[in-house]
Design a protein around this motif. Structure first.
Motif, short mmCIF file in Angstrom:
data_model
loop_
_atom_site.label_atom_id
_atom_site.label_comp_id
_atom_site.label_asym_id
_atom_site.label_seq_id
_atom_site.Cartn_x
_atom_site.Cartn_y
_atom_site.Cartn_z
N LEU A 125 64.75 43.54 88.31
CA LEU A 125 65.30 44.48 89.28
C LEU A 125 64.28 45.57 89.62
CD1 LEU A 125 68.96 44.65 87.98
CD2 LEU A 125 68.16 43.60 90.10
N TYR A 126 63.12 45.12 90.03
CA TYR A 126 62.03 46.00 90.46
C TYR A 126 61.52 45.52 91.80
CZ TYR A 126 61.91 47.15 85.46
OH TYR A 126 62.23 47.52 84.17
N PRO A 127 61.60 46.33 92.84
CA PRO A 127 61.14 45.87 94.16
C PRO A 127 59.64 45.57 94.21
CG PRO A 127 62.57 47.79 94.36
CD PRO A 127 62.25 47.64 92.91
N GLN A 128 58.85 46.37 93.46
CA GLN A 128 57.40 46.21 93.49
C GLN A 128 56.89 45.61 92.18
OE1 GLN A 128 58.81 49.43 93.75
NE2 GLN A 128 59.01 49.45 95.98
N PHE A 129 55.85 44.79 92.27
CA PHE A 129 55.27 44.18 91.07
C PHE A 129 54.42 45.19 90.31
CE2 PHE A 129 51.64 42.43 88.87
CZ PHE A 129 52.18 41.41 88.12
N ALA A 130 54.54 45.18 88.98
CA ALA A 130 53.66 45.99 88.14
C ALA A 130 53.55 45.32 86.77
CB ALA A 130 54.18 47.42 87.98
N MET A 131 52.43 45.53 86.10
CA MET A 131 52.24 45.02 84.75
C MET A 131 53.38 45.46 83.84
SD MET A 131 48.21 45.64 83.85
CE MET A 131 48.65 45.74 82.11
N ALA A 132 53.76 46.73 83.95
CA ALA A 132 54.71 47.33 83.01
C ALA A 132 56.16 47.06 83.37
CB ALA A 132 54.46 48.84 82.94
N THR A 133 56.40 46.32 84.44
CA THR A 133 57.79 46.02 84.82
C THR A 133 57.97 44.51 84.99
OG1 THR A 133 57.22 46.43 87.17
CG2 THR A 133 58.14 48.27 85.91
N THR A 134 57.66 44.00 86.15
CA THR A 134 57.88 42.58 86.43
C THR A 134 57.11 41.68 85.47
OG1 THR A 134 57.92 43.26 88.75
CG2 THR A 134 57.94 40.90 88.30
N GLU A 135 55.83 41.98 85.27
CA GLU A 135 54.99 41.09 84.46
C GLU A 135 55.46 41.02 83.02
OE1 GLU A 135 50.46 41.16 82.91
OE2 GLU A 135 50.66 41.05 85.10
N THR A 136 55.82 42.16 82.43
CA THR A 136 56.24 42.13 81.03
C THR A 136 57.54 41.36 80.86
OG1 THR A 136 56.58 43.45 79.04
CG2 THR A 136 57.47 44.35 81.08
N ILE A 137 58.41 41.40 81.87
CA ILE A 137 59.64 40.60 81.82
C ILE A 137 59.30 39.12 81.86
CG2 ILE A 137 61.71 39.93 83.12
CD1 ILE A 137 61.97 42.87 83.96
N ASP A 138 58.47 38.72 82.82
CA ASP A 138 58.13 37.31 82.98
C ASP A 138 57.45 36.76 81.72
OD1 ASP A 138 59.18 37.35 85.52
OD2 ASP A 138 57.24 37.53 86.54
N VAL A 139 56.56 37.56 81.14
CA VAL A 139 55.84 37.12 79.94
C VAL A 139 56.79 36.98 78.76
CG1 VAL A 139 54.13 37.82 78.22
CG2 VAL A 139 53.61 38.02 80.66
N LYS A 140 57.68 37.94 78.59
CA LYS A 140 58.62 37.89 77.47
C LYS A 140 59.60 36.73 77.62
CE LYS A 140 60.43 39.49 73.66
NZ LYS A 140 59.65 39.46 72.39
N VAL A 141 60.06 36.49 78.84
CA VAL A 141 60.96 35.35 79.08
C VAL A 141 60.27 34.04 78.73
CG1 VAL A 141 62.10 34.01 80.90
CG2 VAL A 141 62.43 36.49 80.80
N GLU A 142 59.01 33.92 79.11
CA GLU A 142 58.27 32.70 78.80
C GLU A 142 58.11 32.52 77.30
OE1 GLU A 142 56.26 29.13 79.63
OE2 GLU A 142 57.51 30.42 80.90
N GLU A 143 57.85 33.61 76.58
CA GLU A 143 57.74 33.53 75.12
C GLU A 143 59.05 33.08 74.50
OE1 GLU A 143 56.57 37.39 73.82
OE2 GLU A 143 54.48 37.20 74.52
N LEU A 144 60.16 33.63 74.96
CA LEU A 144 61.47 33.27 74.43
C LEU A 144 61.82 31.82 74.75
CD1 LEU A 144 63.38 36.54 75.34
CD2 LEU A 144 62.86 35.75 73.03
N LYS A 145 61.48 31.38 75.93
CA LYS A 145 61.73 30.00 76.32
C LYS A 145 60.99 29.04 75.38
CE LYS A 145 60.00 26.80 79.82
NZ LYS A 145 60.76 25.63 79.38
N ASN A 146 59.72 29.32 75.15
CA ASN A 146 58.91 28.44 74.32
C ASN A 146 59.40 28.40 72.88
OD1 ASN A 146 57.28 27.84 76.51
ND2 ASN A 146 55.75 29.40 76.01
N GLU A 147 59.89 29.56 72.38
CA GLU A 147 60.29 29.63 70.98
C GLU A 147 61.74 29.20 70.73
OE1 GLU A 147 60.30 32.84 67.24
OE2 GLU A 147 59.59 33.45 69.24
N PHE A 148 62.63 29.56 71.66
CA PHE A 148 64.06 29.34 71.40
C PHE A 148 64.76 28.43 72.41
CE2 PHE A 148 63.09 33.62 69.72
CZ PHE A 148 63.42 33.42 68.38
N PHE A 149 64.24 28.35 73.64
CA PHE A 149 64.95 27.63 74.69
C PHE A 149 64.04 26.64 75.43
CE2 PHE A 149 66.61 32.03 74.41
CZ PHE A 149 67.91 31.77 73.98
#
Length: 347
Positions: A123-147
């Protein structure tokens, strides 16, 4: 495949208790995409200095804006999630990047409903390392480990989507209707200048001079937070037919001593008051939900600064929050994703 959506916002402490605030700040500030220093330096800064000085001050700030139902950001996000769910036929869950409403819990809630294909919507209109990117990276980590069974896609930054600009413009126009003001300030959350350079996929095209943001056709713009903020202002100003000189862009919430995006919001408010501006309005388009940075830093601290230097009327424009037209826009994007995926499967 069974589809579902995960709305993701920043997060909040569980309460205004300094212990809860300290726990939340620790998780948030130790994220290497928020404070992008080497681990030893980040640990020294966060655990050695910030967490020993800031939690009580932040807790006091949260106490000023806390609602009976809880954190405004959480409450508003939950209301939005409910409205989007009412408008679509697939499960919609809500999670936060930091705090107890974890991404893992959000993903698990969808899996428990039989979902195996997920669209995450930061829920961020603009891309930033500290917002969109950290969400995408964390989701990918969780997917690989748990889902590992999940297929996950992420909605890109939507700062330039016409539907978003339209609803943002409408929300501003409604607040400004009949209001006398001399200047409309678009205040975006700040980031260190080095974050802009680190996100520069053109390896040096970004000059940090405020000019390249307005050049057309740069590949860097897809990941340039500053460009996307500037373009949000430009597009809304065009929609509202604002006259040159009656609006501008600034950046708030800096931390530490490194250069952050300029001009700074607090200094801009102060300067305009000193220059004789008596009636100012301010909007915060980097946020879709009102939170500490909008309700306390802008609506309280910003107004205090303005009045101290001679300003008279300081109008803060609410975020999109749980507006029906904003829920309509999100639902439209969800349904478009469902339709596209269905078309791909049928081919």
């Amino acid at each position: 495949m069974s589809k579902g959506v995960l709305l993701v916002n920043l997060g909040s402490p569980d309460s205004t208790n300094p212990k809860d605030v300290k726990k939340y700040l620790g998780e948030f500030l130790m994220d290497p995409r928020v404070i992008d220093l080497p681990l030893w330096a980040r640990t020294l800064l966060v655990k050695g200095i910030i967490l020993n000085t800031r939690p009580k001050k932040s807790a006091a700030a949260y106490q000023k804006i806390w609602w009976e139902e809880g954190s405004p950001l959480i409450v508003l996000s939950e209301r939005l999630q409910k409205k989007v769910q009412e408008r679509v036929d697939i499960p919609v869950a809500l999670a936060m990047r930091y705090g107890s409403m974890t991404l893992k819990k959000g993903l698990q809630s969808l899996v428990d409903q039989g979902v195996d294909e997920i669209l995450t919507i930061p829920l961020y209109p603009q891309f930033a390392m500290a917002t969109t990117e950290t969400i995408d990276v964390k989701v990918e980590e969780l997917k690989n480990e748990f889902f590992p069974q999940l297929t996950i896609k992420s909605l890109p930054a939507f700062y330039n989507k016409p539907e978003y600009i339209e609803v943002l413009s409408k929300s501003i126009a409604e607040k400004l209707e009949g209001l006398e003001y001399e200047h409309l300030l678009f205040s975006y959350h700040g980031v260190p200048e080095r974050h802009i350079r680190k996100s520069d996929i053109t390896n040096g095209n970004c000059k940090m001079d405020g000019k390249c943001c307005f050049k057309k056709g740069s590949k860097q713009h897809e990941f340039c937070y500053r460009h996307q903020c500037e373009m949000t202002t430009v597009q809304v100003a065009k929609n509202l037919k604002l006259k040159n000189g009656t609006y501008s862009t600034s950046f708030q919430s800096r931390l530490g001593f490194d250069p952050w995006l300029k001009p700074y919001t607090d200094r801009t408010i102060e300067r305009m008051g000193k220059e004789g501006v008596k009636k100012m309005a301010i909007v915060t388009p980097a946020f879709v939900s009102d939170c500490l940075e909008t309700l306390e830093e802008i609506a309280m601290e910003g107004e205090e600064i303005f009045h101290e230097v001679g300003g008279e009327t300081f109008t803060t424009i609410p975020c999109l929050n749980e507006r029906d037209d904003w829920a309509d826009v999100l639902s439209k994007w969800v349904n478009e994703w469902v339709d596209v995926e269905a078309a791909v499967v049928s081919e």
